[in-house]
Write an enzyme that holds these catalytic residues in place. Structure first.
Site, mmCIF file in Angstrom:
data_model
loop_
_atom_site.group_PDB
_atom_site.id
_atom_site.type_symbol
_atom_site.label_atom_id
_atom_site.label_comp_id
_atom_site.label_asym_id
_atom_site.label_seq_id
_atom_site.Cartn_x
_atom_site.Cartn_y
_atom_site.Cartn_z
ATOM 1 N N ASP A 259 0.818 -1.204 0.000
ATOM 2 C CA ASP A 259 0.000 0.000 0.000
ATOM 3 C C ASP A 259 0.860 1.267 0.000
ATOM 4 O OD1 ASP A 259 -2.621 1.435 0.468
ATOM 5 O OD2 ASP A 259 -1.586 1.999 2.313
ATOM 6 N N GLU A 296 1.672 -0.101 -4.831
ATOM 7 C CA GLU A 296 0.818 1.033 -5.168
ATOM 8 C C GLU A 296 1.656 2.286 -4.981
ATOM 9 O OE1 GLU A 296 -3.091 3.579 -3.711
ATOM 10 O OE2 GLU A 296 -1.910 2.400 -2.293
ATOM 11 N N ASP A 321 -2.333 4.532 -11.943
ATOM 12 C CA ASP A 321 -3.623 5.227 -11.867
ATOM 13 C C ASP A 321 -3.955 6.001 -13.129
ATOM 14 O OD1 ASP A 321 -4.258 4.333 -9.343
ATOM 15 O OD2 ASP A 321 -3.450 6.088 -8.308
ATOM 16 N N ASP A 322 -2.960 6.314 -13.954
ATOM 17 C CA ASP A 322 -3.215 7.155 -15.124
ATOM 18 C C ASP A 322 -4.260 6.533 -16.050
ATOM 19 O OD1 ASP A 322 -1.269 8.720 -14.022
ATOM 20 O OD2 ASP A 322 -0.027 8.855 -15.817
ATOM 21 N N HIS A 324 -6.785 4.507 -15.187
ATOM 22 C CA HIS A 324 -8.103 4.698 -14.575
ATOM 23 C C HIS A 324 -8.591 6.126 -14.743
ATOM 24 C CE1 HIS A 324 -10.596 6.241 -11.279
ATOM 25 N NE2 HIS A 324 -11.276 5.123 -11.450
ATOM 26 N N GLN A 391 -10.953 4.356 -5.653
ATOM 27 C CA GLN A 391 -11.639 5.210 -6.612
ATOM 28 C C GLN A 391 -13.150 5.196 -6.410
ATOM 29 O OE1 GLN A 391 -9.806 7.195 -8.096
ATOM 30 N NE2 GLN A 391 -7.831 6.165 -7.904
ATOM 31 N N GLY A 393 -14.647 4.043 -3.174
ATOM 32 C CA GLY A 393 -14.917 4.344 -1.767
ATOM 33 C C GLY A 393 -14.555 5.743 -1.335
#
Length: 606
Positions: A259, A296, A321-322, A324, A391, A393
């Site tokens: 994480d 992550e 993340d890009d 998403h 993304q 929650g």
């Protein structure tokens, strides 16, 4: 150095705890009989004793400086939650049936992220097992379990874990987790465990009573950083490295998702991630099966996955993340917060071709240059998604994509994900268009902390998703709303979407051009309106060409496919997929102008 209470058999148990500055430490047995067992300190600051007459199930604290009773920082089980005593666990209680298990190669993974508490009505490890067959039939071959380290109460996302070796009691404890992993391996499913090495949860966190686990040199969103490079960081580094090895050795876990590694600070000569990957690779070689680390990171930094011999940390893969953000912005039209950096079709094209959109480019949202160049790294080193726990929650109302876009756009997003040259991650329920929200929830027992969490969440929504009524994280209703409605998988449009996911995964495994995650054999283009994308991927054995129309209107286009005859494999606008009807021919033979149905995708193969 192995730490915690390690049961040796025949009523013997070795207790080891790191407390370099304490003058007196003892094991305080609570049950079945009250007794005190003195410990001796070695030159590295570890207190040790091998005690007789200690059976599995024995409850104990460590007594510090003759008076302070604290749970074991490396407790294997906290049956009475974070403030109660630790329990001795017998590691041999489960008979494993996975001796022939060799794992799933990283490049073949279809990852399914799930939260134990909301995945089934039972909310336990046992509750997952009956659903493994259906996940296997979908094509999932790896489940990623959100953190299960002991947290306060019985409902939490898991990132408030205070005992990183202890399996959450309300989920079923150590034995139930082992049975789940064993059952997964019987179904051909690998298990990825989400672990948190950037902070400890706030409640039940007594780690500071033992030693310098924190440093004030750096600050994180959770306060002082973990001490990976300051005075007496040796025992801290050992604590986390041994934790990683513990999950692989004791629970047969196949991979760890690390994480938020951007909140791990280490300016020493060997970064903790470098050392961690060294140790995991050594264990992998020893065990004869490949063990993986997946990070992550918010940094877009390829040092994380670069080979150690080239100055990198040697982590096997990282989230990106890009992909998403750009896809989400295209299908929803959202452009607030960080989405302002990802509004154009060209952004998604770059994410598909090069992985990182921001590769040392100026980010309007961050107001600085950001990222590094990842285009030469293969797609199997990046995990991408259209939804995940964060993304969904971290929206005020916890809306999934199914609540934000049309059914056609849901299918389009699925196509973009599963046809991409990266490792796809599905968030539980995504495959059938689950409509229940996934909200943020906690069950802290400290009311001041509960109020702080409420206020903190409200502050987070200051710039994002302000519409709707704030959902109280402490309310049981918030948790209950987040449970999956699994039965919808066989109803109407949900069943159709599930079958589409299943077919896309099958194509991904059988068409060589989709199976190969080499980004060099790839072309991507967008039309002038910025709403239609064309992608061609190829290997020596095959070629595929697909079109994605993000417009809410039909679009005329000329195929950018190479010459020759192309057969239509899939069109999400077909009646079969509850579309408006395909407007594309069964074969492409030239440069004729074609009509692409609104919010649809189509795949052709040569």
């Amino acid at each position: 150095m192995k730490i915690g209470a390690n049961y040796l058999g025949d009523g013997r148990c070795a207790f080891t705890v790191w407390a370099p500055y304490l003058k007196e430490v003892a094991v305080q047995i609570i049950s079945p009989e009250d007794r005190l067992i003195p410990m001796e300190q070695d030159e590295e600051g570890y207190w040790k004793v091998t005690a007789e007459g200690v059976e599995p199930g024995t409850l104990y604290f460590y007594k510090l400086e003759g008076s302070l009773e604290r749970p074991d920082p490396a407790s294997h089980f906290q049956p009475e939650s974070v403030h109660g005593p630790s329990q001795v666990v017998d590691p041999s209680t489960v008979s494993w049936n996975d001796a022939q298990w060799s794992g799933v190669p990283l490049e073949e993974m279809i990852i399914y992220e799930l939260h134990v508490g909301t995945f089934s009505p039972a909310g336990t490890f046992d509750g997952i097992i009956p659903r493994l067959k259906e996940l296997h039939e979908l094509g999932v071959n790896a489940i990623e379990i959100m953190p299960i380290a002991q947290f306060p109460g019985n409902r939490n996302w898991g990132y408030d874990g205070a005992y990183l070796y202890a399996v959450q009691n309300s989920y079923g404890g150590p034995e139930a987790l082992k049975l789940l992993v064993d059952a997964c391996h019987q179904q051909g499913i690998a298990v990825i465990l989400d672990v948190v090495y950037n902070h400890f949860g706030p409640e039940g966190n007594y780690i500071g009573d033992y030693g310098p686990y924190y440093t004030s040199t750096y600050r994180t969103p959770w306060g002082n950083a973990i001490n990976y490079d300051d005075v007496r960081c040796d025992g801290v580094r050992n604590f986390f490295i041994e934790n990683a090895l513990y999950w692989f050795e004791n629970y047969h876990i196949d991979a760890l998702r690390l994480d938020a590694v951007h909140a791990i600070y280490d300016l020493g000569g060997k970064h903790i991630l470098h050392e961690l990957s060294e140790r995991v690779d050594a264990l992998s070689q020893q065990q004869g099966r490949k063990l993986y680390l997946i990070a992550e990171s918010d940094l877009n930094d390829v040092r994380i996955i670069r080979d150690r011999s080239l100055g990198g940390y040697g982590i096997h893969a990282q989230w990106s993340d890009d992909f998403h953000h750009s896809l989400h912005s295209l299908v929803t039209g959202e452009n607030i917060g960080y989405y302002k950096d990802f509004e154009k079709c060209e952004h998604l094209a770059t994410a598909i071709k090069e992985t990182f959109i921001y590769s040392w480019k100026f980010s309007p949202f961050r107001q600085r240059y950001h990222g590094s160049d990842a285009k030469d790294f293969p797609g199997h080193q990046f995990v991408v998604c259209i939804q995940n726990h964060d993304q969904v929650g971290n929206r005020m109302l916890g809306e999934r994509l199914s609540q934000l876009v049309s059914f056609d756009a849901l299918k389009l997003a699925a196509g973009a994900l599963l046809l991409s040259p990266n490792i796809p991650l599905l968030f539980m329920g995504e495959e059938y268009g689950e409509e229940s929200p996934f909200l943020y929830f906690v069950s802290h027992t400290d009311q001041n902390l509960v109020e702080a969490v409420r206020n903190g969440r409200k502050e987070e929504f200051k710039d994002f998703h302000l519409e709707g009524e704030f959902q109280d994280p402490f309310s049981y209703v918030t948790f209950f709303k987040s449970k999956l409605k699994w039965q919808k998988r066989q109803e109407g449009k949900h069943k159709v979407l599930l079958e589409l996911y299943q077919y896309l995964i099958q194509l991904r495994r059988t068409l060589p051009a989709l199976k190969n995650l080499d980004k060099q054999n790839l072309e991507v283009s967008c039309n002038d309106s910025g709403k239609l994308m064309q992608v061609r991927r190829w290997t020596d054995e095959s070629q595929v060409f697909y079109v994605l129309n993000f417009s809410e209107k039909d679009v005329l286009f000329k195929p950018a496919a190479a010459s020759g005859s192309w057969n239509k494999v899939l069109d999400s606008a077909d009646d079969k997929w509850m579309g408006s009807g395909s407007k594309l021919p069964e074969k492409l033979t030239g440069e004729e102008e074609l009509t692409m149905a609104s919010q649809s995708f189509a795949l052709f193969s040569q």
